[in-house]
Scaffold this motif. Structure first.
Motif, mmCIF file in Angstrom:
data_model
loop_
_atom_site.group_PDB
_atom_site.id
_atom_site.type_symbol
_atom_site.label_atom_id
_atom_site.label_comp_id
_atom_site.label_asym_id
_atom_site.label_seq_id
_atom_site.Cartn_x
_atom_site.Cartn_y
_atom_site.Cartn_z
ATOM 1 N N SER A 18 27.436 -84.901 -18.992
ATOM 2 C CA SER A 18 26.179 -85.267 -19.647
ATOM 3 C C SER A 18 26.390 -85.676 -21.105
ATOM 4 O O SER A 18 25.651 -86.516 -21.621
ATOM 5 C CB SER A 18 25.145 -84.149 -19.524
ATOM 6 O OG SER A 18 25.614 -82.964 -20.122
ATOM 7 N N ALA A 19 27.398 -85.116 -21.765
ATOM 8 C CA ALA A 19 27.682 -85.520 -23.151
ATOM 9 C C ALA A 19 28.108 -86.987 -23.201
ATOM 10 O O ALA A 19 27.643 -87.753 -24.052
ATOM 11 C CB ALA A 19 28.764 -84.637 -23.761
ATOM 12 N N ILE A 20 28.947 -87.389 -22.254
ATOM 13 C CA ILE A 20 29.389 -88.784 -22.197
ATOM 14 C C ILE A 20 28.189 -89.697 -22.000
ATOM 15 O O ILE A 20 28.031 -90.710 -22.694
ATOM 16 C CB ILE A 20 30.410 -88.995 -21.055
ATOM 17 C CG1 ILE A 20 31.662 -88.132 -21.251
ATOM 18 C CG2 ILE A 20 30.756 -90.481 -20.908
ATOM 19 C CD1 ILE A 20 32.498 -88.484 -22.450
ATOM 20 N N LEU A 21 27.322 -89.354 -21.056
ATOM 21 C CA LEU A 21 26.151 -90.182 -20.788
ATOM 22 C C LEU A 21 25.212 -90.247 -21.987
ATOM 23 O O LEU A 21 24.660 -91.307 -22.297
ATOM 24 C CB LEU A 21 25.411 -89.668 -19.553
ATOM 25 C CG LEU A 21 26.191 -89.781 -18.235
ATOM 26 C CD1 LEU A 21 25.375 -89.170 -17.100
ATOM 27 C CD2 LEU A 21 26.572 -91.217 -17.937
ATOM 28 N N LYS A 22 25.051 -89.128 -22.692
ATOM 29 C CA LYS A 22 24.189 -89.112 -23.880
ATOM 30 C C LYS A 22 24.782 -89.986 -24.980
ATOM 31 O O LYS A 22 24.078 -90.764 -25.618
ATOM 32 C CB LYS A 22 23.991 -87.690 -24.389
ATOM 33 C CG LYS A 22 23.089 -87.637 -25.622
ATOM 34 C CD LYS A 22 22.892 -86.231 -26.119
ATOM 35 C CE LYS A 22 21.963 -86.108 -27.310
ATOM 36 N NZ LYS A 22 21.817 -87.232 -28.183
ATOM 37 N N TRP A 23 26.095 -89.857 -25.211
ATOM 38 C CA TRP A 23 26.739 -90.681 -26.236
ATOM 39 C C TRP A 23 26.589 -92.157 -25.920
ATOM 40 O O TRP A 23 26.354 -92.971 -26.800
ATOM 41 C CB TRP A 23 28.207 -90.323 -26.364
ATOM 42 C CG TRP A 23 28.475 -88.941 -26.873
ATOM 43 C CD1 TRP A 23 27.598 -88.103 -27.505
ATOM 44 C CD2 TRP A 23 29.704 -88.227 -26.782
ATOM 45 N NE1 TRP A 23 28.214 -86.913 -27.803
ATOM 46 C CE2 TRP A 23 29.501 -86.963 -27.380
ATOM 47 C CE3 TRP A 23 30.945 -88.535 -26.250
ATOM 48 C CZ2 TRP A 23 30.514 -86.011 -27.466
ATOM 49 C CZ3 TRP A 23 31.949 -87.578 -26.340
ATOM 50 C CH2 TRP A 23 31.739 -86.336 -26.947
ATOM 51 N N ALA A 24 26.711 -92.517 -24.633
ATOM 52 C CA ALA A 24 26.556 -93.918 -24.228
ATOM 53 C C ALA A 24 25.114 -94.371 -24.454
ATOM 54 O O ALA A 24 24.868 -95.454 -24.992
ATOM 55 C CB ALA A 24 26.965 -94.099 -22.775
#
Length: 60
Positions: A18-24
């Motif tokens: 979820s961190a990756i998706l939020k950063w994107a």
């Protein structure tokens, strides 16, 4: 260098999926490509560079 799935990138960086998706979503990192089905593929080194650049901008 092969591209990574979002889950693989998360494991590589030691963060959550979820961190990756939020950063994107927030525009901090950009996928190498997005499949027709909407799945991102990532170049881990490019993502690391993008994150370094974000940190440097934040430190200014």
């Amino acid at each position: 260098m092969p591209t990574l799935t979002t889950g693989e990138l998360a494991r590589e960086l030691g963060v959550s999926h979820s961190a990756i998706l939020k950063w994107a979503k927030d525009g901090l990192i950009t996928p190498e490509l997005t499949t027709p089905g909407g799945h991102h593929r990532w170049d881990a080194e490019k993502v690391r560079q993008q994150l370094r650049e974000q940190r440097q901008r934040g430190d200014s």
